[in-house]
Design a protein around this motif. Structure first.
Motif, PDB file in Angstrom:
ATOM      1  N   GLY A  69       0.778  -1.166  -0.024  1.00 48.33           N
ATOM      2  CA  GLY A  69       0.004   0.058  -0.065  1.00 48.33           C
ATOM      3  C   GLY A  69       0.870   1.151   0.101  1.00 48.33           C
ATOM      4  O   GLY A  69       0.335   2.510   0.064  1.00 48.33           O
ATOM      5  N   ILE A  70       2.116   1.081  -0.187  1.00 47.36           N
ATOM      6  CA  ILE A  70       3.004   2.354  -0.010  1.00 47.36           C
ATOM      7  C   ILE A  70       3.131   2.961  -1.305  1.00 47.36           C
ATOM      8  O   ILE A  70       3.475   2.049  -2.590  1.00 47.36           O
ATOM      9  CB  ILE A  70       4.410   1.995   0.391  1.00 47.36           C
ATOM     10  CG1 ILE A  70       4.278   1.289   1.792  1.00 47.36           C
ATOM     11  CG2 ILE A  70       5.322   3.064   0.588  1.00 47.36           C
ATOM     12  CD1 ILE A  70       5.489   0.784   2.437  1.00 47.36           C
ATOM     13  N   TYR A  71       3.161   4.236  -1.424  1.00 50.20           N
ATOM     14  CA  TYR A  71       3.265   5.158  -2.926  1.00 50.20           C
ATOM     15  C   TYR A  71       4.311   6.112  -2.504  1.00 50.20           C
ATOM     16  O   TYR A  71       4.495   6.567  -1.656  1.00 50.20           O
ATOM     17  CB  TYR A  71       1.946   5.607  -3.283  1.00 50.20           C
ATOM     18  CG  TYR A  71       1.501   6.580  -2.375  1.00 50.20           C
ATOM     19  CD1 TYR A  71       1.985   8.180  -2.642  1.00 50.20           C
ATOM     20  CD2 TYR A  71       0.640   6.504  -1.338  1.00 50.20           C
ATOM     21  CE1 TYR A  71       1.413   9.043  -1.953  1.00 50.20           C
ATOM     22  CE2 TYR A  71       0.336   7.496  -0.432  1.00 50.20           C
ATOM     23  CZ  TYR A  71       0.661   9.007  -0.902  1.00 50.20           C
ATOM     24  OH  TYR A  71       0.243  10.004  -0.179  1.00 50.20           O
ATOM     25  N   PHE A  72       4.841   6.796  -3.763  1.00 53.32           N
ATOM     26  CA  PHE A  72       5.809   7.877  -3.680  1.00 53.32           C
ATOM     27  C   PHE A  72       5.372   8.558  -5.108  1.00 53.32           C
ATOM     28  O   PHE A  72       5.350   7.877  -6.168  1.00 53.32           O
ATOM     29  CB  PHE A  72       7.185   7.339  -3.942  1.00 53.32           C
ATOM     30  CG  PHE A  72       7.776   6.477  -2.803  1.00 53.32           C
ATOM     31  CD1 PHE A  72       8.459   7.163  -1.747  1.00 53.32           C
ATOM     32  CD2 PHE A  72       7.637   5.135  -2.724  1.00 53.32           C
ATOM     33  CE1 PHE A  72       8.923   6.429  -0.552  1.00 53.32           C
ATOM     34  CE2 PHE A  72       8.196   4.549  -1.510  1.00 53.32           C
ATOM     35  CZ  PHE A  72       8.952   5.111  -0.757  1.00 53.32           C
ATOM     36  N   ILE A  73       5.422   9.823  -4.988  1.00 51.71           N
ATOM     37  CA  ILE A  73       5.072  10.884  -5.968  1.00 51.71           C
ATOM     38  C   ILE A  73       5.591  11.979  -5.866  1.00 51.71           C
ATOM     39  O   ILE A  73       5.716  12.549  -4.770  1.00 51.71           O
ATOM     40  CB  ILE A  73       3.421  10.629  -6.251  1.00 51.71           C
ATOM     41  CG1 ILE A  73       3.169  11.378  -7.646  1.00 51.71           C
ATOM     42  CG2 ILE A  73       2.646  11.768  -5.288  1.00 51.71           C
ATOM     43  CD1 ILE A  73       1.587  10.969  -8.131  1.00 51.71           C
ATOM     44  N   ILE A  74       5.990  12.622  -6.767  1.00 57.12           N
ATOM     45  CA  ILE A  74       6.714  13.748  -6.731  1.00 57.12           C
ATOM     46  C   ILE A  74       5.590  15.179  -7.162  1.00 57.12           C
ATOM     47  O   ILE A  74       5.079  15.093  -8.201  1.00 57.12           O
ATOM     48  CB  ILE A  74       7.693  14.109  -7.761  1.00 57.12           C
ATOM     49  CG1 ILE A  74       8.878  13.115  -7.377  1.00 57.12           C
ATOM     50  CG2 ILE A  74       8.469  15.641  -7.776  1.00 57.12           C
ATOM     51  CD1 ILE A  74      10.059  12.986  -8.169  1.00 57.12           C
ATOM     52  N   ALA A  75       5.446  15.953  -6.002  1.00 57.03           N
ATOM     53  CA  ALA A  75       4.276  17.160  -6.343  1.00 57.03           C
ATOM     54  C   ALA A  75       4.936  18.574  -5.635  1.00 57.03           C
ATOM     55  O   ALA A  75       5.492  18.359  -4.982  1.00 57.03           O
ATOM     56  CB  ALA A  75       2.892  16.669  -5.997  1.00 57.03           C
TER      57      ALA A  75
END
Length: 133
Positions: free
Chosen positions: A68-74
């Motif tokens: 359930g882990i996510y990484f995103i650049i914002a």
């Protein structure tokens, strides 16, 4: 030796380097706003894999992993959209946070009755009463 001869080497050697550093600081300051946002997406039973995480109004998308882990650049003012089949799509404003965990809610309005094709006719699952033998 006059004052101009002392001043000139300093201007020629130091000033261009100062402007280069100033320009690099300006460039990195503009991109420093974008940060990696991370978190865990779950439901009442635990982690949700393959949840779509999108930065709203951009093409930036990622998915949660098996845990359930996510990484995103914002950027700090962006809005994240979380979507998963059978669950309500959720919008969360980042508000300068670097960690955003989400407990997704089931969308019961999307659940529909299953229709089974029994060969030459279709039957709703609720109408099926035997083994078909």
């Amino acid at each position: 030796m006059n004052n101009n001869s002392l001043f000139k080497p300093w201007v020629v050697q130091v000033l261009p380097k100062f402007y280069c550093l100033l320009f690099l600081f300006y460039l990195t300051e503009g991109y420093a706003q974008d940060k990696t946002i991370t978190g865990i997406v779950t439901d009442i039973n635990g982690a949700l894999p393959n949840v779509t995480v999108t930065v709203k109004n951009t093409g930036i998308t990622t998915f949660s992993d098996l845990n359930g882990i996510y990484f995103i650049i914002a950027s700090p003012t962006d809005v994240l959209l979380f979507s998963y089949i059978g669950y309500k799509t959720t919008e969360i404003t980042i508000n300068n946070r670097q960690t955003i965990n989400l407990l997704m809610q089931e969308d019961t309005s999307m659940l529909q009755e299953v229709t089974i094709n029994a060969g030459y006719y279709s039957v709703k699952d609720s109408e099926r009463t035997g083994t078909g033998i």
